[in-house]
Design an enzyme around this catalytic site. Sequence first.
Site, mmCIF file in Angstrom:
data_model
loop_
_atom_site.group_PDB
_atom_site.id
_atom_site.type_symbol
_atom_site.label_atom_id
_atom_site.label_comp_id
_atom_site.label_asym_id
_atom_site.label_seq_id
_atom_site.Cartn_x
_atom_site.Cartn_y
_atom_site.Cartn_z
ATOM 1 N N LEU A 13 6.712 19.909 -3.765
ATOM 2 C CA LEU A 13 7.149 21.052 -2.952
ATOM 3 C C LEU A 13 7.833 20.581 -1.674
ATOM 4 O O LEU A 13 8.871 21.128 -1.278
ATOM 5 C CB LEU A 13 5.935 21.945 -2.626
ATOM 6 N N ILE A 39 -3.424 14.525 7.455
ATOM 7 C CA ILE A 39 -3.972 15.833 7.843
ATOM 8 C C ILE A 39 -5.499 15.838 7.931
ATOM 9 O O ILE A 39 -6.086 16.846 8.326
ATOM 10 C CB ILE A 39 -3.459 16.988 6.939
ATOM 11 N N THR A 64 -4.097 16.498 -5.444
ATOM 12 C CA THR A 64 -3.695 17.291 -6.617
ATOM 13 C C THR A 64 -4.072 16.656 -7.964
ATOM 14 O O THR A 64 -3.674 17.176 -9.008
ATOM 15 C CB THR A 64 -2.169 17.549 -6.593
ATOM 16 N N TYR A 127 -11.471 20.304 -8.367
ATOM 17 C CA TYR A 127 -10.204 20.570 -7.667
ATOM 18 C C TYR A 127 -10.120 22.045 -7.251
ATOM 19 O O TYR A 127 -9.836 22.362 -6.091
ATOM 20 C CB TYR A 127 -9.032 20.200 -8.581
HETATM 21 N N1 LIG Z 1 1.111 20.602 -9.106
HETATM 22 C C1 LIG Z 1 0.708 21.774 -9.597
HETATM 23 O O1 LIG Z 1 0.771 22.041 -10.807
HETATM 24 C C2 LIG Z 1 0.152 22.833 -8.667
HETATM 25 C C3 LIG Z 1 -0.240 24.037 -9.198
HETATM 26 C C4 LIG Z 1 -0.722 25.008 -8.349
HETATM 27 C C5 LIG Z 1 -0.798 24.759 -6.993
HETATM 28 N N2 LIG Z 1 -0.426 23.554 -6.490
HETATM 29 C C6 LIG Z 1 -0.537 23.333 -5.042
HETATM 30 O O2 LIG Z 1 0.783 23.282 -4.532
HETATM 31 C C7 LIG Z 1 0.810 22.429 -3.380
HETATM 32 C C8 LIG Z 1 1.941 21.426 -3.528
HETATM 33 O O3 LIG Z 1 1.690 20.670 -4.692
HETATM 34 P P1 LIG Z 1 2.614 19.446 -5.117
HETATM 35 O O4 LIG Z 1 2.604 19.412 -6.593
HETATM 36 O O5 LIG Z 1 3.891 19.489 -4.370
HETATM 37 O O6 LIG Z 1 1.704 18.228 -4.589
HETATM 38 P P2 LIG Z 1 2.032 16.685 -4.645
HETATM 39 O O7 LIG Z 1 3.339 16.439 -5.309
HETATM 40 O O8 LIG Z 1 0.802 15.995 -5.140
HETATM 41 O O9 LIG Z 1 2.223 16.334 -3.092
HETATM 42 C C9 LIG Z 1 1.169 16.318 -2.191
HETATM 43 C C10 LIG Z 1 1.555 15.393 -1.068
HETATM 44 O O10 LIG Z 1 0.491 15.379 -0.108
HETATM 45 C C11 LIG Z 1 0.282 14.030 0.281
HETATM 46 N N3 LIG Z 1 -1.040 13.849 0.864
HETATM 47 C C12 LIG Z 1 -2.212 13.574 0.227
HETATM 48 N N4 LIG Z 1 -3.198 13.413 1.132
HETATM 49 C C13 LIG Z 1 -2.631 13.599 2.353
HETATM 50 C C14 LIG Z 1 -3.130 13.552 3.681
HETATM 51 N N5 LIG Z 1 -4.428 13.274 3.934
HETATM 52 N N6 LIG Z 1 -2.289 13.770 4.716
HETATM 53 C C15 LIG Z 1 -0.984 14.033 4.462
HETATM 54 N N7 LIG Z 1 -0.443 14.080 3.246
HETATM 55 C C16 LIG Z 1 -1.263 13.869 2.182
HETATM 56 C C17 LIG Z 1 0.473 13.267 -1.015
HETATM 57 O O11 LIG Z 1 0.614 11.896 -0.774
HETATM 58 P P3 LIG Z 1 0.151 10.877 -1.936
HETATM 59 O O12 LIG Z 1 1.013 11.136 -3.113
HETATM 60 O O13 LIG Z 1 0.371 9.542 -1.297
HETATM 61 O O14 LIG Z 1 -1.300 11.186 -2.201
HETATM 62 C C18 LIG Z 1 1.737 13.930 -1.546
HETATM 63 O O15 LIG Z 1 2.913 13.377 -0.985
HETATM 64 C C19 LIG Z 1 -0.583 21.825 -3.273
HETATM 65 O O16 LIG Z 1 -1.328 22.551 -2.338
HETATM 66 C C20 LIG Z 1 -1.179 22.025 -4.650
HETATM 67 O O17 LIG Z 1 -2.583 22.118 -4.606
HETATM 68 C C21 LIG Z 1 0.057 22.591 -7.297
#
Ligand SMILES: NC(=O)c1ccc[n+]([C@@H]2O[C@H](COP(=O)([O-])OP(=O)(O)OC[C@H]3O[C@@H](n4cnc5c(N)ncnc54)[C@H](OP(=O)(O)O)[C@@H]3O)[C@@H](O)[C@H]2O)c1
Length: 287
Positions: A13, A39, A64, A127
């Site tokens: 995202l 964070i 995630t 999760y």
């Molecule tokens: N993916 C799905 O299918 C899905 C479905 C429903 C909802 N969501 C929600 O949508 C949102 C965006 O998801 P996404 O798929 O874009 O997630 P993503 O690709 O996993 O990205 C999450 C980012 O957060 C970073 N992160 C992890 N721990 C952190 C910390 N302590 N401080 C700062 N950054 C940190 C991660 O770094 P690292 O990679 O180094 O850990 C990664 O760059 C999330 O809230 C997720 O729960 C996702």
Amino acid sequence: MAAILVTGSNGQLGNEIKVLAEAYPQYNFIYTDIDDLNITDYQQIDHFFTIHNIQYVINCAAYTAVDKAEQETDLARYINANAVKYLSQIAKKYHAYMIHISTDYVFDGKNYKPYTENDPICPTSAYGKTKAEGENELKIHAEKGIIIRTSWLYSSFGHNFVKTILKYGKERGNLNVVFDQIGSPTYARDLAKVVLEIIPQLANQNTIETYHFSNEGVSSWYDFAKVIVELKNIECDIHPIRTEDYPLPAPRPHYSVLDKAKIKKDFNIEIPYWKDSLKRCLELIKD
Ligand SMILES: NC(=O)c1ccc[n+]([C@@H]2O[C@H](COP(=O)([O-])OP(=O)(O)OC[C@H]3O[C@@H](n4cnc5c(N)ncnc54)[C@H](OP(=O)(O)O)[C@@H]3O)[C@@H](O)[C@H]2O)c1
């Protein structure tokens, strides 16, 4: 100029927000990820707010890894719940809006009709539980903002189901994919677009609201995979299997279609059909 803090901006995202933010020159976007803004570090976030005139936080940071969260539950909770509390408390201190992303995994998947924002949550995975706790922390500690629950997120950035099917579809020519989990795929670019369209409309909102957002339409993972290989002309047979034939550490909701009527009405947005969005995303994924 109002600053928008984007956390976790190296994820799916966050990267899509970077692509679309160019059309919003009235905002100063500050992109961070764990290396420059962890964070889970209250002092670091607070310091960030003292330096920048942050009026909006788009929290794209999350733990995630759904299956790993069953083992690493404390870490998942720290990022998905405790950190949301810190962000919310600090956002409140500086009167900033929280825009936070949550998940369909807060539901148990036993519904037979699309989940509305008023349906009771009942997460079954670690999760999902930590994300539900994060929602709660935000409701308790933030002053104003929105929670957007989404489902089945994919993008040309990062790791996701679409990339997995493309990779293994080409390598193996035969794949088994579950057909008894029903939901709605969501192109992260469409979610990013909606987030950016909503921000200017938040000015008069001083409450915390929850919304559901996914692409339009409904699919099983099996149907989703079939369309991915068809659109990319990959010769691969996709076979439907039951969830019980593909055991994973974390339970998944069997039905997690989200009702999007509220977000469409409140913010006057149009949502693309999932196959149309998938086509746009696949055009960006080179072979
Ligand atoms: N993916 C799905 O299918 C899905 C479905 C429903 C909802 N969501 C929600 O949508 C949102 C965006 O998801 P996404 O798929 O874009 O997630 P993503 O690709 O996993 O990205 C999450 C980012 O957060 C970073 N992160 C992890 N721990 C952190 C910390 N302590 N401080 C700062 N950054 C940190 C991660 O770094 P690292 O990679 O180094 O850990 C990664 O760059 C999330 O809230 C997720 O729960 C996702």
